[in-house]
Design a protein around this motif. Structure first.
Motif, PDB file in Angstrom:
ATOM      1  N   LYS A 165      -7.366   9.780   0.262  1.00  0.00           N
ATOM      2  CA  LYS A 165      -6.887  11.157   0.150  1.00  0.00           C
ATOM      3  C   LYS A 165      -5.361  11.216   0.120  1.00  0.00           C
ATOM      4  O   LYS A 165      -4.765  11.946  -0.688  1.00  0.00           O
ATOM      5  CB  LYS A 165      -7.426  11.986   1.317  1.00  0.00           C
ATOM      6  N   ILE A 166      -4.723  10.433   0.969  1.00  0.00           N
ATOM      7  CA  ILE A 166      -3.260  10.409   1.026  1.00  0.00           C
ATOM      8  C   ILE A 166      -2.666   9.849  -0.261  1.00  0.00           C
ATOM      9  O   ILE A 166      -1.723  10.412  -0.830  1.00  0.00           O
ATOM     10  CB  ILE A 166      -2.791   9.585   2.243  1.00  0.00           C
ATOM     11  N   LEU A 167      -3.214   8.742  -0.744  1.00  0.00           N
ATOM     12  CA  LEU A 167      -2.669   8.124  -1.955  1.00  0.00           C
ATOM     13  C   LEU A 167      -2.892   8.991  -3.187  1.00  0.00           C
ATOM     14  O   LEU A 167      -2.031   9.058  -4.074  1.00  0.00           O
ATOM     15  CB  LEU A 167      -3.285   6.738  -2.151  1.00  0.00           C
ATOM     16  N   LYS A 168      -4.013   9.684  -3.251  1.00  0.00           N
ATOM     17  CA  LYS A 168      -4.256  10.596  -4.364  1.00  0.00           C
ATOM     18  C   LYS A 168      -3.261  11.743  -4.360  1.00  0.00           C
ATOM     19  O   LYS A 168      -2.855  12.240  -5.420  1.00  0.00           O
ATOM     20  CB  LYS A 168      -5.681  11.143  -4.292  1.00  0.00           C
ATOM     21  N   LYS A 169      -2.880  12.178  -3.175  1.00  0.00           N
ATOM     22  CA  LYS A 169      -1.895  13.257  -3.048  1.00  0.00           C
ATOM     23  C   LYS A 169      -0.525  12.798  -3.538  1.00  0.00           C
ATOM     24  O   LYS A 169       0.219  13.564  -4.142  1.00  0.00           O
ATOM     25  CB  LYS A 169      -1.807  13.715  -1.595  1.00  0.00           C
ATOM     26  N   ILE A 170      -0.200  11.538  -3.303  1.00  0.00           N
ATOM     27  CA  ILE A 170       1.074  10.987  -3.766  1.00  0.00           C
ATOM     28  C   ILE A 170       1.072  10.862  -5.288  1.00  0.00           C
ATOM     29  O   ILE A 170       2.021  11.239  -5.965  1.00  0.00           O
ATOM     30  CB  ILE A 170       1.322   9.607  -3.128  1.00  0.00           C
ATOM     31  N   ASN A 171      -0.032  10.337  -5.820  1.00  0.00           N
ATOM     32  CA  ASN A 171      -0.161  10.166  -7.272  1.00  0.00           C
ATOM     33  C   ASN A 171      -1.638   9.963  -7.587  1.00  0.00           C
ATOM     34  O   ASN A 171      -2.251   9.011  -7.093  1.00  0.00           O
ATOM     35  CB  ASN A 171       0.657   8.957  -7.745  1.00  0.00           C
ATOM     36  N   LYS A 172      -2.201  10.842  -8.392  1.00  0.00           N
ATOM     37  CA  LYS A 172      -3.633  10.751  -8.696  1.00  0.00           C
ATOM     38  C   LYS A 172      -3.984   9.443  -9.398  1.00  0.00           C
ATOM     39  O   LYS A 172      -5.141   9.012  -9.398  1.00  0.00           O
ATOM     40  CB  LYS A 172      -4.086  11.948  -9.521  1.00  0.00           C
ATOM     41  N   ASN A 173      -2.992   8.801 -10.011  1.00  0.00           N
ATOM     42  CA  ASN A 173      -3.200   7.510 -10.670  1.00  0.00           C
ATOM     43  C   ASN A 173      -2.682   6.359  -9.806  1.00  0.00           C
ATOM     44  O   ASN A 173      -2.161   5.375 -10.309  1.00  0.00           O
ATOM     45  CB  ASN A 173      -2.501   7.501 -12.029  1.00  0.00           C
ATOM     46  N   TYR A 174      -2.855   6.485  -8.499  1.00  0.00           N
ATOM     47  CA  TYR A 174      -2.297   5.504  -7.561  1.00  0.00           C
ATOM     48  C   TYR A 174      -2.796   4.090  -7.795  1.00  0.00           C
ATOM     49  O   TYR A 174      -2.106   3.103  -7.475  1.00  0.00           O
ATOM     50  CB  TYR A 174      -2.617   5.919  -6.111  1.00  0.00           C
ATOM     51  N   GLU A 175      -3.999   3.934  -8.391  1.00  0.00           N
ATOM     52  CA  GLU A 175      -4.566   2.597  -8.577  1.00  0.00           C
ATOM     53  C   GLU A 175      -3.780   1.756  -9.587  1.00  0.00           C
ATOM     54  O   GLU A 175      -3.984   0.549  -9.676  1.00  0.00           O
ATOM     55  CB  GLU A 175      -6.025   2.701  -9.001  1.00  0.00           C
ATOM     56  N   LYS A 176      -2.870   2.393 -10.330  1.00  0.00           N
ATOM     57  CA  LYS A 176      -1.979   1.633 -11.202  1.00  0.00           C
ATOM     58  C   LYS A 176      -0.935   0.881 -10.384  1.00  0.00           C
ATOM     59  O   LYS A 176      -0.341  -0.086 -10.866  1.00  0.00           O
ATOM     60  CB  LYS A 176      -1.280   2.564 -12.191  1.00  0.00           C
ATOM     61  N   PHE A 177      -0.712   1.348  -9.168  1.00  0.00           N
ATOM     62  CA  PHE A 177       0.355   0.798  -8.334  1.00  0.00           C
ATOM     63  C   PHE A 177      -0.165   0.025  -7.124  1.00  0.00           C
ATOM     64  O   PHE A 177       0.369  -1.023  -6.782  1.00  0.00           O
ATOM     65  CB  PHE A 177       1.261   1.938  -7.847  1.00  0.00           C
ATOM     66  N   VAL A 178      -1.195   0.579  -6.465  1.00  0.00           N
ATOM     67  CA  VAL A 178      -1.747  -0.071  -5.274  1.00  0.00           C
ATOM     68  C   VAL A 178      -3.270  -0.007  -5.298  1.00  0.00           C
ATOM     69  O   VAL A 178      -3.855   0.874  -5.939  1.00  0.00           O
ATOM     70  CB  VAL A 178      -1.238   0.587  -3.962  1.00  0.00           C
ATOM     71  N   HIS A 179      -3.880  -0.940  -4.617  1.00  0.00           N
ATOM     72  CA  HIS A 179      -5.334  -0.946  -4.428  1.00  0.00           C
ATOM     73  C   HIS A 179      -5.635  -0.812  -2.943  1.00  0.00           C
ATOM     74  O   HIS A 179      -4.867  -1.276  -2.102  1.00  0.00           O
ATOM     75  CB  HIS A 179      -5.942  -2.257  -4.936  1.00  0.00           C
TER      76      HIS A 179
END
Length: 286
Positions: A165-179
């Motif tokens: 939830k936190i990472l999606k709030k930072i960037n909905k495409n967070y999986e491009k940067f972190v897993h």
């Protein structure tokens, strides 16, 4: 033997579910396998934790006369694959040969640790230890010897959901940067280019360069074994089939087309260290 190298997750794969260290029979089997092919452990643990609860235990079990041949063929990808180590026999320690960086262009690591620490405090804490690259969160039942492992898994699931939830709030495409990886006993956030799938690729390149062992472009000649390939699991990318030939001794994610369970002679699934032991012995008997 059909495989030229092997990679193993540690917790729940080399060990039984909830156990910190491997059994004698698995240690002996790993020693026998390392006489034949290079082996690597790919774990969320940092180097010091692996040495304390992994390598030390293995060396206490393996006979002194066999230790050198075991260590010669031993590799470690710590922090979920972010740092790769080979064992230096002359200096008697692991020497790094691979390391990725935290993606500060996505979010500053120190800032994210503070956000996560505040958000998960009801269920656990950010583990302030020797991890050099990744962020690790452990449950507040982590250090209790009499803990119920199922209760630990439930808390880990809650920490995972909060982290997503936190990472999606930072960037909905967070999986491009972190897993994010949920091992069941904790949750880990690592660079997208430093996860376990990248570690398989790195291991193949290293062996090609240093040992002159040839692999195809997907390194299918590397056996890969883990226990958490569910969506969000700590072995999801490890057992995705992008690289290596994957087998699970835990959850069976049917969406991962190349992933296979470990079966005994009667077709019954074998889980955790029992499955790993069976696979190693089967390879050695081929």
């Amino acid at each position: 033997m059909q495989f030229k190298a092997a990679m193993f997750d540690f917790d729940g794969t080399i060990t039984e579910r909830g156990a910190y260290s491997p059994s004698k029979k698995v240690a002996f089997a790993l020693c026998d396998l390392a006489r034949e092919i290079p082996i690597a452990f790919c774990t969320g643990r940092q180097l010091e934790s692996f040495e304390k609860r992994g390598l030390t235990t293995l060396l206490e079990i393996i006979k002194p006369k066999d230790q050198e041949s075991f260590l010669k063929n031993l590799f470690l990808f710590a922090e979920n694959g972010a740092i790769g180590y080979a064992f230096d026999l002359k200096k008697n320690k692991f020497k790094p040969f691979h390391k990725v960086s935290w993606p500060n262009h996505f979010i500053n690591k120190k800032k994210l640790k503070k956000i996560l620490s505040d958000a998960i405090k009801e269920y656990g804490e950010v583990y302030e230890n020797a991890h050099r690259i990744v962020i690790v969160m452990r449950t507040n039942l982590h250090d209790y010897e009499d803990r119920n492992i199922d209760d630990v898994y439930k808390l880990s699931d809650k920490i995972y959901a909060i982290t997503v939830k936190i990472l999606k709030k930072i960037n909905k495409n967070y999986e491009k940067f972190v897993h994010i990886g949920n091992s069941g006993i904790g949750v880990l956030v690592c660079p997208a280019d430093g996860d376990k799938d990248a570690a398989i690729h790195c291991f193949a390149k290293f062996l090609q360069r240093k040992r002159k062992i040839k692999f195809d472009k997907n390194a299918r000649e590397i056996l890969v074994m883990g226990d958490s390939p569910q969506n969000g699991g700590n072995d999801y990318y490890f057992l995705s089939g992008k690289y290596g030939t994957p087998f699970t001794v835990g959850y069976l994610n049917k969406k991962l087309k190349l992933l296979k369970p470990v079966l005994n002679e009667k077709g019954k699934r074998l889980l955790n260290e029992k499955g790993t032991f069976h696979m190693i012995k089967s390879l050695l008997e081929d």
